[in-house]
Scaffold this motif. Sequence first.
Motif, PDB file in Angstrom:
ATOM      1  N   ALA A  40       0.855  -1.179   0.000  1.00 22.56           N
ATOM      2  CA  ALA A  40       0.000   0.000   0.000  1.00 22.56           C
ATOM      3  C   ALA A  40       0.889   1.226   0.000  1.00 22.56           C
ATOM      4  O   ALA A  40       1.964   1.231   0.597  1.00 22.56           O
ATOM      5  CB  ALA A  40      -0.923   0.006   1.217  1.00 22.56           C
ATOM      6  N   ILE A  41       0.463   2.300  -0.678  1.00 21.82           N
ATOM      7  CA  ILE A  41       1.296   3.493  -0.823  1.00 21.82           C
ATOM      8  C   ILE A  41       0.463   4.747  -0.619  1.00 21.82           C
ATOM      9  O   ILE A  41      -0.724   4.792  -0.977  1.00 21.82           O
ATOM     10  CB  ILE A  41       1.978   3.503  -2.215  1.00 21.82           C
ATOM     11  N   ASP A  42       1.065   5.759  -0.025  1.00 23.53           N
ATOM     12  CA  ASP A  42       0.383   7.035   0.162  1.00 23.53           C
ATOM     13  C   ASP A  42      -0.054   7.587  -1.188  1.00 23.53           C
ATOM     14  O   ASP A  42       0.715   7.573  -2.152  1.00 23.53           O
ATOM     15  CB  ASP A  42       1.307   8.053   0.826  1.00 23.53           C
ATOM     16  N   CYS A  43      -1.254   8.123  -1.244  1.00 29.62           N
ATOM     17  CA  CYS A  43      -1.736   8.645  -2.523  1.00 29.62           C
ATOM     18  C   CYS A  43      -1.040   9.943  -2.905  1.00 29.62           C
ATOM     19  O   CYS A  43      -1.027  10.321  -4.071  1.00 29.62           O
ATOM     20  CB  CYS A  43      -3.247   8.852  -2.488  1.00 29.62           C
ATOM     21  N   CYS A  44      -0.422  10.617  -1.927  1.00 29.64           N
ATOM     22  CA  CYS A  44       0.247  11.897  -2.168  1.00 29.64           C
ATOM     23  C   CYS A  44       1.573  11.938  -1.412  1.00 29.64           C
ATOM     24  O   CYS A  44       1.775  11.197  -0.448  1.00 29.64           O
ATOM     25  CB  CYS A  44      -0.612  13.060  -1.669  1.00 29.64           C
ATOM     26  N   PRO A  45       2.474  12.828  -1.800  1.00 28.14           N
ATOM     27  CA  PRO A  45       3.665  13.038  -0.979  1.00 28.14           C
ATOM     28  C   PRO A  45       3.275  13.565   0.402  1.00 28.14           C
ATOM     29  O   PRO A  45       2.211  14.177   0.571  1.00 28.14           O
ATOM     30  CB  PRO A  45       4.449  14.110  -1.758  1.00 28.14           C
ATOM     31  N   VAL A  46       4.126  13.340   1.379  1.00 26.98           N
ATOM     32  CA  VAL A  46       3.901  13.866   2.720  1.00 26.98           C
ATOM     33  C   VAL A  46       3.919  15.395   2.661  1.00 26.98           C
ATOM     34  O   VAL A  46       4.809  15.996   2.043  1.00 26.98           O
ATOM     35  CB  VAL A  46       4.986  13.359   3.690  1.00 26.98           C
ATOM     36  N   THR A  47       2.934  16.024   3.287  1.00 30.09           N
ATOM     37  CA  THR A  47       2.803  17.480   3.232  1.00 30.09           C
ATOM     38  C   THR A  47       3.465  18.158   4.423  1.00 30.09           C
ATOM     39  O   THR A  47       3.825  17.523   5.420  1.00 30.09           O
ATOM     40  CB  THR A  47       1.322  17.892   3.213  1.00 30.09           C
ATOM     41  N   ASN A  48       3.579  19.479   4.332  1.00 24.38           N
ATOM     42  CA  ASN A  48       4.088  20.258   5.451  1.00 24.38           C
ATOM     43  C   ASN A  48       3.223  20.079   6.692  1.00 24.38           C
ATOM     44  O   ASN A  48       3.744  19.975   7.811  1.00 24.38           O
ATOM     45  CB  ASN A  48       4.156  21.738   5.074  1.00 24.38           C
ATOM     46  N   ALA A  49       1.920  20.021   6.516  1.00 20.03           N
ATOM     47  CA  ALA A  49       1.020  19.852   7.658  1.00 20.03           C
ATOM     48  C   ALA A  49       1.269  18.517   8.348  1.00 20.03           C
ATOM     49  O   ALA A  49       1.300  18.432   9.585  1.00 20.03           O
ATOM     50  CB  ALA A  49      -0.434  19.954   7.202  1.00 20.03           C
ATOM     51  N   PHE A  85       4.055  16.650   8.208  1.00 21.36           N
ATOM     52  CA  PHE A  85       5.378  16.617   8.813  1.00 21.36           C
ATOM     53  C   PHE A  85       5.394  17.454  10.097  1.00 21.36           C
ATOM     54  O   PHE A  85       6.076  17.100  11.066  1.00 21.36           O
ATOM     55  CB  PHE A  85       6.420  17.138   7.825  1.00 21.36           C
ATOM     56  N   ALA A  86       4.636  18.539  10.110  1.00 18.41           N
ATOM     57  CA  ALA A  86       4.553  19.370  11.315  1.00 18.41           C
ATOM     58  C   ALA A  86       3.952  18.587  12.476  1.00 18.41           C
ATOM     59  O   ALA A  86       4.395  18.725  13.623  1.00 18.41           O
ATOM     60  CB  ALA A  86       3.732  20.625  11.026  1.00 18.41           C
ATOM     61  N   THR A 131       7.026  14.422  18.270  1.00 19.24           N
ATOM     62  CA  THR A 131       8.282  13.753  18.604  1.00 19.24           C
ATOM     63  C   THR A 131       9.425  14.681  18.986  1.00 19.24           C
ATOM     64  O   THR A 131      10.421  14.238  19.560  1.00 19.24           O
ATOM     65  CB  THR A 131       8.756  12.896  17.421  1.00 19.24           C
ATOM     66  N   GLY A 132       9.319  15.960  18.616  1.00 21.63           N
ATOM     67  CA  GLY A 132      10.427  16.879  18.834  1.00 21.63           C
ATOM     68  C   GLY A 132      11.583  16.661  17.880  1.00 21.63           C
ATOM     69  O   GLY A 132      12.702  17.128  18.124  1.00 21.63           O
ATOM     70  N   TYR A 133      11.338  15.981  16.786  1.00 20.74           N
ATOM     71  CA  TYR A 133      12.389  15.635  15.835  1.00 20.74           C
ATOM     72  C   TYR A 133      13.059  16.888  15.242  1.00 20.74           C
ATOM     73  O   TYR A 133      12.388  17.871  14.918  1.00 20.74           O
ATOM     74  CB  TYR A 133      11.812  14.774  14.715  1.00 20.74           C
ATOM     75  N   VAL A 134      14.373  16.816  15.085  1.00 19.99           N
ATOM     76  CA  VAL A 134      15.156  17.883  14.469  1.00 19.99           C
ATOM     77  C   VAL A 134      15.760  17.341  13.177  1.00 19.99           C
ATOM     78  O   VAL A 134      16.479  16.333  13.192  1.00 19.99           O
ATOM     79  CB  VAL A 134      16.278  18.368  15.408  1.00 19.99           C
ATOM     80  N   THR A 135      15.489  17.983  12.060  1.00 18.40           N
ATOM     81  CA  THR A 135      15.955  17.486  10.767  1.00 18.40           C
ATOM     82  C   THR A 135      17.445  17.728  10.572  1.00 18.40           C
ATOM     83  O   THR A 135      18.071  18.541  11.251  1.00 18.40           O
ATOM     84  CB  THR A 135      15.190  18.146   9.605  1.00 18.40           C
ATOM     85  N   VAL A 136      18.007  17.009   9.610  1.00 18.58           N
ATOM     86  CA  VAL A 136      19.428  17.120   9.302  1.00 18.58           C
ATOM     87  C   VAL A 136      19.809  18.556   8.958  1.00 18.58           C
ATOM     88  O   VAL A 136      20.866  19.050   9.359  1.00 18.58           O
ATOM     89  CB  VAL A 136      19.799  16.163   8.152  1.00 18.58           C
ATOM     90  N   LEU A 139       1.708  27.190   2.796  1.00 19.73           N
ATOM     91  CA  LEU A 139       2.118  26.016   2.023  1.00 19.73           C
ATOM     92  C   LEU A 139       1.843  24.715   2.764  1.00 19.73           C
ATOM     93  O   LEU A 139       2.480  23.705   2.496  1.00 19.73           O
ATOM     94  CB  LEU A 139       3.622  26.096   1.711  1.00 19.73           C
ATOM     95  N   MET A 140       0.885  24.713   3.673  1.00 11.24           N
ATOM     96  CA  MET A 140       0.678  23.524   4.497  1.00 11.24           C
ATOM     97  C   MET A 140       0.227  22.316   3.691  1.00 11.24           C
ATOM     98  O   MET A 140       0.480  21.169   4.093  1.00 11.24           O
ATOM     99  CB  MET A 140      -0.315  23.822   5.618  1.00 11.24           C
ATOM    100  N   ASP A 141      -0.417  22.533   2.537  1.00 11.80           N
ATOM    101  CA  ASP A 141      -0.839  21.410   1.696  1.00 11.80           C
ATOM    102  C   ASP A 141       0.147  21.130   0.572  1.00 11.80           C
ATOM    103  O   ASP A 141      -0.138  20.354  -0.338  1.00 11.80           O
ATOM    104  CB  ASP A 141      -2.241  21.647   1.128  1.00 11.80           C
ATOM    105  N   HIS A 142       1.329  21.734   0.621  1.00 10.13           N
ATOM    106  CA  HIS A 142       2.404  21.444  -0.330  1.00 10.13           C
ATOM    107  C   HIS A 142       3.274  20.319   0.223  1.00 10.13           C
ATOM    108  O   HIS A 142       3.307  20.082   1.440  1.00 10.13           O
ATOM    109  CB  HIS A 142       3.282  22.682  -0.542  1.00 10.13           C
ATOM    110  N   PRO A 143       4.033  19.626  -0.638  1.00  9.29           N
ATOM    111  CA  PRO A 143       4.938  18.595  -0.122  1.00  9.29           C
ATOM    112  C   PRO A 143       5.991  19.206   0.792  1.00  9.29           C
ATOM    113  O   PRO A 143       6.511  20.292   0.515  1.00  9.29           O
ATOM    114  CB  PRO A 143       5.594  18.036  -1.389  1.00  9.29           C
ATOM    115  N   VAL A 144       6.311  18.523   1.872  1.00  8.99           N
ATOM    116  CA  VAL A 144       7.425  18.956   2.694  1.00  8.99           C
ATOM    117  C   VAL A 144       8.712  18.775   1.892  1.00  8.99           C
ATOM    118  O   VAL A 144       8.854  17.810   1.141  1.00  8.99           O
ATOM    119  CB  VAL A 144       7.486  18.169   4.024  1.00  8.99           C
TER     120      VAL A 144
END
Length: 324
Positions: A41-50, A52-53, A59-64, A126-131
């Motif tokens: 099964a696969i996501d129908c869309c790329p992960v969005t900013n919303a 990922f937020a 989680t408090g995750y900090v990106t590279v 841009l919350m509905d744009h890809p992260v």
Amino acid sequence: MAAKTTTGEIVEIKGGEFLMGSNDFYPEERPARPVRVESFAIDCCPVTNAEFARFVEATGYVTVAERPIDPAQYPGASPELCVPGSAVFRRARGPVNLADWSQWWAWTPGTFWRRPLGPHSSITALMDHPVVHVAYEDAEAYARWAGKRLPTEAEWEYAARGGLDGAIFTWGDEMFPCGQVMANTWQGEFPWQNLLLDGYERTSPVGSFPPNGYGLYDMAGNVWEWTSDWYSDHRLAGKTKPCCGDSLRRDATIEDSFDPTQPQIRIPRKVIKGGSHLCAPNYCLRFRPAARSPQMLDTSMSHLGFRCVADRPEERGSSGGGRG
């Protein structure tokens, strides 16, 4: 333009055999060969900013792109570049040497997924744009939180084809069928003339263009997407026997993935797929299912995102309440 879709939707893909790659475009896509994938099964869309937020909030995750940089990993790099940041596309003012990517890419300190165009930019609209500006481990961390994983290259390509085995694009063989723009790509002479026939200078809201035959959006253009496969040339130089078909490398390793043109930099590379809003026929006709490109694990850019897959329906969204 297509009607907007629910970004959390996940689509089940029945396994089967398909013709992976292409003999007609770039060398790294060759040879076209039959490949079998299991159901997933696969996501129908790329992960969005919303989306990922929500992950970061939970989680408090900090990106590279937000972390300090170790200069020892980048021999010869200028000290001013060894600070947290990411690569941002800057349109050239006129025709440039297409062999020199520094004419349109700029390392921009203070850039990360919340500040996609620089330290003073925002994703508020841009919350509905890809992260974007997600390195491989960022995408992998999100996938684990969501109870999923990143797709293999074969899974991604099989899904992107939407049942059109051997077609050039995700929608068929014509770039603009009946004059319709089918994806967010670059129209005009890259990297200086963007005719904006698709209506977007940079990323677009997910689901803005027609889905493919499996109901998946943005499998062409918008943003490149990470896969879990190590990058290598499919062909094994000097080992092909004329009577024995192709010499496809099916088991690429981390060692295979290092860039032979930069032996001083030992950073592994993964396969990315799908092309982006910066892909143009005069430079990068890679918004096709067969197209592939290498990306260093630590690298984030303003045109690179991801989507996730699950092996079994019961795995979907099983941790963190992420998607689906």
